[in-house]
Design an enzyme around this catalytic site. Structure first.
Site, PDB file in Angstrom:
ATOM      1  N   VAL A 123     -10.765   2.948  -3.812  1.00 55.91           N
ATOM      2  CA  VAL A 123     -10.357   2.404  -5.114  1.00 55.91           C
ATOM      3  C   VAL A 123     -11.347   1.294  -5.459  1.00 55.91           C
ATOM      4  O   VAL A 123     -11.469   0.308  -4.709  1.00 55.91           O
ATOM      5  CB  VAL A 123      -8.916   1.860  -5.082  1.00 55.91           C
ATOM      6  CG1 VAL A 123      -8.566   1.228  -6.431  1.00 55.91           C
ATOM      7  CG2 VAL A 123      -7.926   2.977  -4.743  1.00 55.91           C
ATOM      8  N   ASN A 139     -13.059  -3.094   2.305  1.00 54.23           N
ATOM      9  CA  ASN A 139     -14.061  -2.036   2.387  1.00 54.23           C
ATOM     10  C   ASN A 139     -14.940  -2.127   1.151  1.00 54.23           C
ATOM     11  O   ASN A 139     -14.433  -2.155   0.027  1.00 54.23           O
ATOM     12  CB  ASN A 139     -13.368  -0.668   2.462  1.00 54.23           C
ATOM     13  CG  ASN A 139     -12.499  -0.528   3.695  1.00 54.23           C
ATOM     14  OD1 ASN A 139     -12.877  -0.985   4.768  1.00 54.23           O
ATOM     15  ND2 ASN A 139     -11.335   0.063   3.547  1.00 54.23           N
ATOM     16  N   ASP A 144       0.849  -1.190   0.000  1.00 58.92           N
ATOM     17  CA  ASP A 144       0.000   0.000   0.000  1.00 58.92           C
ATOM     18  C   ASP A 144       0.886   1.243   0.000  1.00 58.92           C
ATOM     19  O   ASP A 144       1.897   1.314   0.702  1.00 58.92           O
ATOM     20  CB  ASP A 144      -0.921   0.002   1.234  1.00 58.92           C
ATOM     21  CG  ASP A 144      -2.057   1.004   1.095  1.00 58.92           C
ATOM     22  OD1 ASP A 144      -3.217   0.569   0.979  1.00 58.92           O
ATOM     23  OD2 ASP A 144      -1.788   2.229   1.097  1.00 58.92           O
ATOM     24  N   HIS A 180      -6.965  -5.678   2.164  1.00 59.46           N
ATOM     25  CA  HIS A 180      -5.831  -5.113   2.892  1.00 59.46           C
ATOM     26  C   HIS A 180      -5.314  -6.209   3.818  1.00 59.46           C
ATOM     27  O   HIS A 180      -6.093  -6.755   4.621  1.00 59.46           O
ATOM     28  CB  HIS A 180      -6.273  -3.957   3.782  1.00 59.46           C
ATOM     29  CG  HIS A 180      -6.843  -2.779   3.060  1.00 59.46           C
ATOM     30  ND1 HIS A 180      -6.141  -1.617   2.855  1.00 59.46           N
ATOM     31  CD2 HIS A 180      -8.074  -2.567   2.501  1.00 59.46           C
ATOM     32  CE1 HIS A 180      -6.901  -0.741   2.219  1.00 59.46           C
ATOM     33  NE2 HIS A 180      -8.085  -1.286   1.987  1.00 59.46           N
ATOM     34  N   HIS A 236     -10.039  -5.251  -3.421  1.00 60.12           N
ATOM     35  CA  HIS A 236      -8.728  -5.510  -2.818  1.00 60.12           C
ATOM     36  C   HIS A 236      -8.908  -5.872  -1.358  1.00 60.12           C
ATOM     37  O   HIS A 236      -9.750  -5.310  -0.667  1.00 60.12           O
ATOM     38  CB  HIS A 236      -7.799  -4.297  -2.958  1.00 60.12           C
ATOM     39  CG  HIS A 236      -8.416  -3.010  -2.506  1.00 60.12           C
ATOM     40  ND1 HIS A 236      -9.323  -2.312  -3.277  1.00 60.12           N
ATOM     41  CD2 HIS A 236      -8.273  -2.306  -1.360  1.00 60.12           C
ATOM     42  CE1 HIS A 236      -9.698  -1.224  -2.627  1.00 60.12           C
ATOM     43  NE2 HIS A 236      -9.086  -1.204  -1.459  1.00 60.12           N
TER      44      HIS A 236
HETATM   45  P1  5GP Z   1      -9.711   1.499   0.116  1.00 59.46           P
HETATM   46  O1  5GP Z   1      -9.816   2.871   0.728  1.00 59.46           O
HETATM   47  O2  5GP Z   1     -10.349   1.491  -1.262  1.00 59.46           O
HETATM   48  O3  5GP Z   1     -10.170   0.377   0.981  1.00 59.46           O
HETATM   49  O4  5GP Z   1      -8.161   1.228  -0.069  1.00 59.46           O
HETATM   50  C1  5GP Z   1      -7.430   1.749  -1.130  1.00 59.46           C
HETATM   51  C2  5GP Z   1      -5.979   1.692  -0.731  1.00 59.46           C
HETATM   52  O5  5GP Z   1      -5.196   1.870  -1.901  1.00 59.46           O
HETATM   53  C3  5GP Z   1      -5.562   2.784   0.254  1.00 59.46           C
HETATM   54  O6  5GP Z   1      -5.037   2.184   1.442  1.00 59.46           O
HETATM   55  C4  5GP Z   1      -4.506   3.594  -0.516  1.00 59.46           C
HETATM   56  O7  5GP Z   1      -3.445   4.005   0.302  1.00 59.46           O
HETATM   57  C5  5GP Z   1      -4.065   2.625  -1.590  1.00 59.46           C
HETATM   58  N1  5GP Z   1      -3.661   3.248  -2.838  1.00 59.46           N
HETATM   59  C6  5GP Z   1      -4.329   4.211  -3.526  1.00 59.46           C
HETATM   60  N2  5GP Z   1      -3.668   4.521  -4.651  1.00 59.46           N
HETATM   61  C7  5GP Z   1      -2.569   3.705  -4.688  1.00 59.46           C
HETATM   62  C8  5GP Z   1      -1.504   3.574  -5.620  1.00 59.46           C
HETATM   63  O8  5GP Z   1      -1.416   4.232  -6.648  1.00 59.46           O
HETATM   64  N3  5GP Z   1      -0.555   2.636  -5.325  1.00 59.46           N
HETATM   65  C9  5GP Z   1      -0.605   1.871  -4.186  1.00 59.46           C
HETATM   66  N4  5GP Z   1       0.375   0.995  -4.002  1.00 59.46           N
HETATM   67  N5  5GP Z   1      -1.609   1.983  -3.292  1.00 59.46           N
HETATM   68  C10 5GP Z   1      -2.577   2.894  -3.541  1.00 59.46           C
END
Ligand code: 5GP
Ligand code: ZN
Length: 113
Positions: free
Chosen positions: A95, A86, A30, A101, A99
């Site tokens: 995103v 999420n 992340d 975590h 995914h």
């Molecule tokens: P969500 O909020 O959708 O559950 O998690 C999305 C995760 O993707 C977040 O923890 C954020 O830090 C990570 N993230 C967003 N953009 C990027 C990216 O371009 N590269 C990487 N490696 N992680 C990302």
């Protein structure tokens, strides 16, 4: 045009620190880690949310869980980690490509916020 950042990472068109790859799954660090170990585990197939899964996708999600186990072992945290998904903006999804975590390396409070 597909503007999904995780699809771009999977296709090698955006940078990421990839730690695991298989036919159906990719895992990478992340970009804003919330724990000493914070890896995102994603199916190669673009599925926006768990709520969008079709029965034909269930096998892929099994592969994602298996990849999570392998990644946890790779990082030496097989005995203590958390998997979080999420689903939807109201639950914190930012995103929209499924995914997991994988979080580990510190005490993880329960219930989560
Ligand atoms: P969500 O909020 O959708 O559950 O998690 C999305 C995760 O993707 C977040 O923890 C954020 O830090 C990570 N993230 C967003 N953009 C990027 C990216 O371009 N590269 C990487 N490696 N992680 C990302
Ligand atoms: Zn995608």
């Amino acid at each position: 045009m597909n503007t999904c950042i995780f699809c771009k990472i999977i296709e090698g068109k955006a940078p990421a620190k990839i730690v695991y790859e298989s036919d159906q799954v990719v895992a990478f660090h992340d970009i804003h880690p919330k724990a000493p170990v914070h890896i995102l585990i994603v199916p190669r197939k673009h599925i926006p949310r768990i709520a969008d899964l079709e029965p034909e996708d269930h096998g892929i999600m099994g592969e994602v869980i298996g990849a999570a186990k392998a990644v946890a072992e790779q990082f030496g945290v097989g005995d203590g980690f958390r998997l979080v998904v999420n689903n939807g903006a109201i639950a914190g999804q930012s995103v929209f490509h499924i995914h997991f975590h994988l979080l580990a390396g510190r005490c993880l409070g329960w219930p989560p916020g």
